[in-house]
Design a protein around this motif. Structure first.
Motif, short mmCIF file in Angstrom:
data_model
loop_
_atom_site.label_atom_id
_atom_site.label_comp_id
_atom_site.label_asym_id
_atom_site.label_seq_id
_atom_site.Cartn_x
_atom_site.Cartn_y
_atom_site.Cartn_z
N LEU A 1 -30.75 35.24 -14.55
CA LEU A 1 -30.99 36.63 -14.98
C LEU A 1 -30.41 36.91 -16.35
O LEU A 1 -30.93 37.75 -17.09
N THR A 2 -29.32 36.21 -16.71
CA THR A 2 -28.75 36.42 -18.04
C THR A 2 -29.65 35.85 -19.13
O THR A 2 -29.48 36.18 -20.31
N VAL A 3 -30.58 35.00 -18.73
CA VAL A 3 -31.52 34.42 -19.70
C VAL A 3 -32.89 35.08 -19.63
O VAL A 3 -33.50 35.39 -20.65
N GLY B 1 -47.00 40.57 -20.86
CA GLY B 1 -47.64 40.68 -19.55
C GLY B 1 -47.29 39.56 -18.60
O GLY B 1 -47.98 39.35 -17.60
N VAL B 2 -46.20 38.82 -18.90
CA VAL B 2 -45.76 37.72 -18.03
C VAL B 2 -44.29 37.95 -17.68
O VAL B 2 -43.39 37.27 -18.19
N PRO B 3 -44.00 38.91 -16.82
CA PRO B 3 -42.59 39.17 -16.46
C PRO B 3 -41.96 37.96 -15.78
O PRO B 3 -42.61 37.27 -14.99
N LEU B 4 -40.72 37.70 -16.11
CA LEU B 4 -40.02 36.54 -15.57
C LEU B 4 -39.16 36.88 -14.36
O LEU B 4 -38.48 36.00 -13.82
N GLY C 1 -36.65 37.74 -21.63
CA GLY C 1 -37.31 38.48 -20.56
C GLY C 1 -38.13 39.65 -21.08
O GLY C 1 -39.24 39.90 -20.60
N ALA C 2 -37.59 40.38 -22.04
CA ALA C 2 -38.31 41.52 -22.60
C ALA C 2 -39.56 41.07 -23.34
O ALA C 2 -40.62 41.71 -23.23
#
Length: 287
Positions: A134-136, A151-154, A144-145
């Motif tokens: 999550l930190t990455v 349109g490809v949320p991680l 992540g942003a």
């Protein structure tokens, strides 16, 4: 006189015949080929593995398996796990086999650090691994942003599940494949090089075929670990739900009996995958 002295020597300096316990022990050793004690110890651990399965699945008779598997949420979880675990295993194979080969054959500065990095996901609790991911890849991180903007949320997506599965499962393939490459005699590779083959061609024609059993074992371990991953997945992508996540939801909401159908499905998938890989490896070894 000689025969008597030999008999006395073989019986501990006495003329008494071997007692029943000694004779029985010798007979047991002959019968088991000297494997009595290892087999006994192995049986204890094997029973530890099998008994919980037997007791748990003894509840199958009181659980409606077909109805449980027919629930849309359960079917979706099975589909999600099959797709994501397959993709995670493919990624781990494509990237992990070359890494295993490099670690086996190359010598370079910082190699020990690379080996330690490969082992880190194995020693970390999966939940901690999920937090690190999550930190990455979290929504508020630069990566992540940017991915979400495209349109490809991680997180909370198929991509998030695959990231979590690959993180915790890929080391199994690297470690196992490296052991296979380590067992390949370097002189065979040198012979291929003297025939004019380059490093990559030698690896394809010599190293990979000879290490295929270890690589296949790594693929099995990676897939099984990926499809059963829960801790890191729940941190990175609680939705879409995988089979382990669905199992936890059912356990909390309905109790242990409700998880029997999907647990059976998970076990069946694992058995089928292991069987197919062994079949393919066996066939490839005949030619």
């Amino acid at each position: 006189m000689t025969d008597g002295s030999q008999t006395a020597e073989t019986n501990g300096g006495t003329n008494r015949p071997p007692n029943a316990a000694t004779a029985g022990g010798n007979a047991l050793e002959r019968l088991t080929g000297g494997m009595a004690i290892p087999a006994l110890l192995a049986a204890v651990l094997l029973a530890y593995f099998v008994v919980p399965f037997a007791l748990f699945f003894g509840q199958v008779g009181s659980a409606d398996v077909l109805d449980g598997l027919g629930e849309p949420a359960t079917r979706d979880a099975i589909g999600t796990s099959l797709v994501t675990a397959s993709i995670s295993t493919a990624i781990a194979t494509v990237l992990g086999v070359p890494l295993a080969y490099v670690l086996s054959r190359a010598t370079f500065r910082g190699k020990r650090l690379v080996e330690a990095a490969v082992l880190l996901p194995l020693v970390l609790p999966p939940i901690v691994g999920g937090v690190m991911l999550l930190t990455v890849a979290g929504r508020h991180t630069p990566i992540g942003a940017a991915a979400a903007a495209l349109g490809v949320p991680l997180t909370d997506s198929y991509a998030g599940v695959i990231l979590a599965q690959t993180f915790v499962a890929a080391p199994f393939l690297v470690v196992t494949a490296r052991a296979g490459f380590d067992d390949v005699d370097p002189r065979l590779e040198e012979a291929a090089r003297t025939l004019g083959h380059g490093r990559i061609e030698t690896a394809r024609r010599v190293s990979l075929p000879l290490a295929r059993n270890a690589i296949a074992a790594g693929i099995v371990l990676t897939f099984v670990r990926a499809i059963g991953e829960f801790g890191a997945t729940t941190m990175v992508a609680y939705n879409p739900r995988t089979m382990p996540t669905r199992i936890e939801v059912l356990r909390i909401s309905r109790g242990l009996e409700a998880i029997v159908p999907i647990a059976l499905a998970l076990l069946a998938i694992t058995v089928v995958v292991v069987g197919l890989v062994h079949l393919l490896v066996g066939r490839s070894g005949r030619y």
